[in-house]
Design an enzyme around this catalytic site. Structure first.
Site, mmCIF file in Angstrom:
data_model
loop_
_atom_site.group_PDB
_atom_site.id
_atom_site.type_symbol
_atom_site.label_atom_id
_atom_site.label_comp_id
_atom_site.label_asym_id
_atom_site.label_seq_id
_atom_site.Cartn_x
_atom_site.Cartn_y
_atom_site.Cartn_z
ATOM 1 N N LYS A 354 0.800 -1.093 -0.176
ATOM 2 C CA LYS A 354 -0.013 0.037 -0.233
ATOM 3 C C LYS A 354 0.919 1.123 -0.056
ATOM 4 C CE LYS A 354 -4.350 -2.002 1.790
ATOM 5 N NZ LYS A 354 -5.218 -1.430 0.554
ATOM 6 N N THR A 378 8.544 -14.132 -11.343
ATOM 7 C CA THR A 378 9.156 -13.193 -12.397
ATOM 8 C C THR A 378 9.663 -11.996 -12.008
ATOM 9 O OG1 THR A 378 7.879 -14.453 -14.190
ATOM 10 C CG2 THR A 378 9.061 -12.449 -14.817
#
Length: 508
Positions: A354, A378
């Site tokens: 956040k 990834t």
């Protein structure tokens, strides 16, 4: 870096770095961004307005858009004000579900994007665990590690809050199994059986969590999420132990004995669950908890509760992970909310996202996997977000924003206390730290009505739990913003209170 760009991509030199087409001209589009905060809310249509409704209908042709409340003009939004596509200007006390740290289109973030040395980072998103950029360690040291929770000096970046929790749980499981094996490599049987998802390769281990908790919407995070049916319905998730989180009575000073008894009850339940599940052959490896339950209703507990929880976890060799996804980055007046608890030692893992702009978790050294690709995907984060966080951290420190949060928070919650006294039939259970907190309405219906009326007057807020309004402003909120909010809130409460009185008289 510029030399390399010239050598391999000559077009970049002519297109971006010549006097006629300089880099700053290439980002001239940034000049369309707002550069001044509005002085007050301004509402010119209903919300959602006609443009938002049109866009909603268009978006609904390609995806489920039922959660959309209105569409935003982010070019025109600035500071603590959000502007929708219909030109309505709202003081934002919710800030993208608590994820905007220093306001919309902050000039320091705009300048960060303009810098030539940051260009390739914003264009090329690397597979960080395999091909990190040369300045990656320096970026981590000047951002995430510069604000690391005391006692935690290692970091794993991720993309969001849920995956931070997921991989934090994996780190606890890995460390537990490594210790169980005595540091030896896994057996051939473990390697074979894990492929099919059965023991001993995939052991029946558990994480303890709490009622009303919210830790994310991916499958592992859902196993420790217990706030709303919409989050979990239809999904097969692990069955793991769930303890009660204290539900305190307010005002705190008038309910000391009752609240202490409630917290003791919850701690006893935690220990009983750990012991019983261990005896059943399903060991409790870790415990995950929010410093303040957010989505579940902004439920607070005392420092003594968290100290007791840590003692229980230590006694039973249970890892303690604190989910600071919504509470981290200064909104409670300390950079990390668990710093309010004066724990004997740092938690084992602290997850964040956040306001931190990127996800990830801090951890103690022995939670670092010994093999490659155990905590892996990834991207494992995004270096462009870390660059922005570096600028955010600099602003927080240079402008002493944590002190401002505490000062503004006193004004905010002092004013809310006055309104709670003025409208005892509408408001109750005011609670908060810094500028982070909530207040309850009599019902979900009334809460939602108040949120809607506030928005119509130019203040954007959000709900949590069954009937709470939660306050999640930026760190740059000031007292004049609070005055505007309190004035609008008072006006709405007066309308709702008068309406209820009329209904009661009509029934009589």
């Amino acid at each position: 870096m510029r030399t390399l760009l010239y050598r391999y991509v000559p077009a970049l030199k002519s297109n971006f770095f010549t006097k006629s087409q300089g880099f700053h001209k290439s980002v001239g589009v940034l000049q369309r961004l707002a550069t001044e905060e509005p002085k007050a809310p301004f509402i010119q249509t209903e919300i959602p307005g006609p443009k938002s409704r049109t866009l909603f209908n268009e978006l609904s042709t390609v995806q489920n858009s039922l959660a959309v409340q209105f569409f935003v003009d982010y070019d025109k939004s600035y500071g603590n004000y959000l502007v929708d596509v219909d030109g309505n200007v709202m003081l934002d006390m919710f800030t993208q579900i608590a994820s905007i740290p220093i306001g919309y289109n902050h000039p320091c973030l705009v300048e960060t994007i303009k810098k030539e040395e940051n260009l390739s980072t914003f264009i090329n998103r690397p597979a960080l665990a395999v091909f990190p950029p040369g300045d990656w360690l320096q970026r981590l040291q000047s951002s995430l590690l510069a604000v690391a929770p005391p006692g935690l000096n290692e970091i794993q970046t991720m993309a969001c809050g849920a995956c931070s929790i997921e991989h934090g749980m994996k780190a606890m499981f890995i460390a537990y199994q490594r210790k169980k094996r005595g540091g030896q490599p896994p057996s051939k049987e473990e390697l074979q059986t894990c492929i099919t998802g059965v023991a001993p390769g995939c052991p029946d281990l558990c994480i303890l969590s709490f009622k009303n908790a919210f830790h994310g919407r991916t499958m592992g995070a859902l196993a420790i999420t217990h706030s709303k049916p919409v989050h979990k319905l239809d999904f097969p998730v692990p069955y793991w132990p769930m303890a009660s989180f204290p539900i305190l009575k307010y005002p705190l000073e008038e309910n000391v004995r009752e609240n202490q008894a409630e917290e003791r009850r919850c701690l006893e339940e935690v220990e009983d669950l750990i012991v019983s599940w261990n005896k059943s052959g399903r060991p409790v490896v870790g415990c995950v908890i929010e410093p303040m339950q957010a989505e579940g209703g902004d439920n607070f507990a005392s420092a003594e509760f968290f100290q007791g929880l840590q003692e229980i976890c230590s006694k039973h060799d249970v890892s303690l992970a604190i989910d600071e996804v919504q509470t981290g980055c200064g909104s409670t007046g300390k950079f990390w909310a668990h710093e309010h608890f004066n724990l004997k030692e740092s938690p084992d893992i602290v997850a964040f996202s956040k306001k931190m702009l990127t996800g990830g978790f801090y951890y103690k050294e022995h939670y670092r996997p010994h093999e490659a690709q155990r905590i892996f995907n990834t991207w494992v984060g995004d270096p462009s977000k870390v660059i922005l966080l570096e600028a955010v951290v600099k602003v927080i420190k240079e402008q002493n924003l944590l002190a401002r949060v505490n000062d503004t928070g006193k004004c905010l919650f002092g004013g809310l206390q006055g309104l709670q006294t003025q409208y005892p039939n509408l408001l109750s259970r005011l609670r908060g730290l810094g500028c982070y907190g909530s207040i309850d309405l009599p019902s979900m219906e009334i809460r939602d009505k108040v949120i809607s009326k506030l928005r119509a007057k130019g203040v954007n807020t959000g709900g949590c739990g069954e009937k709470s309004i939660r306050f999640r402003p930026t760190l740059t909120l000031e007292k004049h913003h609070v005055d505007i909010f309190l004035d609008k809130f008072n006006s709405v409460l007066h309308e709702v209170d008068s309406s209820q009185e009329k209904c009661e008289r009509a029934k009589a």
